[in-house]
Design a protein around this motif. Sequence first.
Motif, PDB file in Angstrom:
ATOM      1  N   ASP A 129       1.861   4.145  -3.204  1.00  0.00           N
ATOM      2  CA  ASP A 129       1.511   5.550  -3.012  1.00  0.00           C
ATOM      3  C   ASP A 129       2.578   6.396  -3.706  1.00  0.00           C
ATOM      4  N   LYS A 162      -4.808   9.753   3.217  1.00  0.00           N
ATOM      5  CA  LYS A 162      -6.077  10.466   3.014  1.00  0.00           C
ATOM      6  C   LYS A 162      -6.152  11.666   3.960  1.00  0.00           C
ATOM      7  N   THR A 193      -3.241  10.435  -1.171  1.00  0.00           N
ATOM      8  CA  THR A 193      -2.232   9.528  -0.634  1.00  0.00           C
ATOM      9  C   THR A 193      -2.912   8.461   0.205  1.00  0.00           C
ATOM     10  N   HIS A 194      -2.160   7.464   0.653  1.00  0.00           N
ATOM     11  CA  HIS A 194      -2.773   6.424   1.473  1.00  0.00           C
ATOM     12  C   HIS A 194      -3.148   6.945   2.851  1.00  0.00           C
ATOM     13  N   LEU A 218       0.830  -1.198   0.000  1.00  0.00           N
ATOM     14  CA  LEU A 218       0.000   0.000   0.000  1.00  0.00           C
ATOM     15  C   LEU A 218       0.867   1.252   0.000  1.00  0.00           C
TER      16      LEU A 218
END
Length: 377
Positions: free
Chosen positions: A25, A303, A300-301, A21
Motif C-alpha cells: 500500500d 478502502k 488504500t488497503h 498487503l
Amino acid sequence: MEERDDRKYESSYNDITVHELMLRDDSRTLAYKKFIEENPHFFKRKVVMDVGAGTGILSLFAASAGAKKVYAVEASNISKLCKKIIEKNKVDGIVQVIHGRVEEVSIPEKVDVIISEWMGFYLLHESMLQSVIVARDRFLKQDGQIFPSIANLYACPTSLKSHHDEVNKFWKNFYGYNFKSTTTSNKEPKILTINPKDLISDPHLITAIDLMYADVNDFNIISTSLKFAFTKHDIMRGIALWFDVIFGNEDDDNEPITKKISQASNTLLESSGTSLQVFSPGSNIMKPVTLSTSPLHPATHWKQTVIPFFESYFVRPGSWFKCEMILTQDELHKRRYNITVEVEDSGGDKEEDEISDVSDDIRAELEELVKNKMEEN
C-alpha cells in the motif's frame, strides 16, 4: 474473553500475506516515509518505540533518520521475521525487536517518540488504538511525540451506483439464471472502493482523536448527530466511512489540534489532506503529512466502509438527511464496533419501490423522470 480475543487478533498477523498487503500500500507506507524523512530532527539521536512493528519498516525508517535506539514491539510471531530483516539491513545495533504485547513488555528507559500504524477499517475496527494509548502512558516522555498524532473519522451519504450496477449486472445473468434477489438480502457493512462520483453530499466529521490526550475509555461509545445537504439528484443507498491521520502536533499557542479541527470540521469536508501549519515549541518547524483513505484520494488497503440502508431515498439538491450515528464497542470483542444509524428526519423523498428490482433501461428512465419532476418542484 478479552485476552483470548487479543490473542486471536495478534495471531492473525502471523500471516506474511497480511503484511505484504500493507507494505504494498504505497499511500500508507510512503506517508510514514515522507514524514520521517522530512522531519529528521524528531528522530535524530532520539529513542523511538514502534508499536506493532510488523516486519519493521517503520523502525527502519526511524533508524535511517538517525534514531539512537528503536524498540520494535511486535506481539505476533512475525517478530522473528522482523528480527531477520533488521539484521539483514545491518541496523540491529540500533533496532531491538521485542516479541510481546506493549501492555506487558518492559524496556530500560522512556522514549522520545512513538510511531505506529494502528488504524483499522473505518479507523477503529480491529485497530491498535488502545495499545498505542497504553504505550504512551507507560513509556513516552512528558515532552515526547506520537506519530501520527491526529486521526479523523468521516461519514458521507453515497448512491453506491457503481457498485450497485456492477452487482446487478453480475447476478442478473448468473450462468444463465437470474439471481438478482441475492442483492437485496445482504445489508451488512461492506468494505468497498467508492467511486467519488457516487458521493452525494459533503462529508462530515464524526470524531477527531488527538493521540496525546485521548483516553482508552473515550472510545467505548462514539455518538454524533449528522445533517447532510445533498448536492445532486440521485438515490441514497447508504453511508460511507473513511478516515485520515495527520502527522503533526500542537501548534504554537499550545491548544490541542483536535479542538481546532473540531471547530473547523466543515472546512475539512473533502478530507483533502490539507496541510496544517504545525509547530513544536522550541524546535524546528514540523512539516506535516496527511494519510487519507478518502475516495477522493488514491486507493488504500483500507478502502472505505459502507453502511447500506434497508430503504433507499430519492434526493435532490437542497434536500437533506439527518441521522444519529452511534459506534458502540462490542462487549465481547473490544476491537470491534457495532454501528447504528438512526434516521431522525429527512428532506428527501423515500423510494417506494427498489429501483434495483427493475431493468436497467426502465431504471434509467425512472431516474430521469424523477429528476425532471424534482427540477419542476
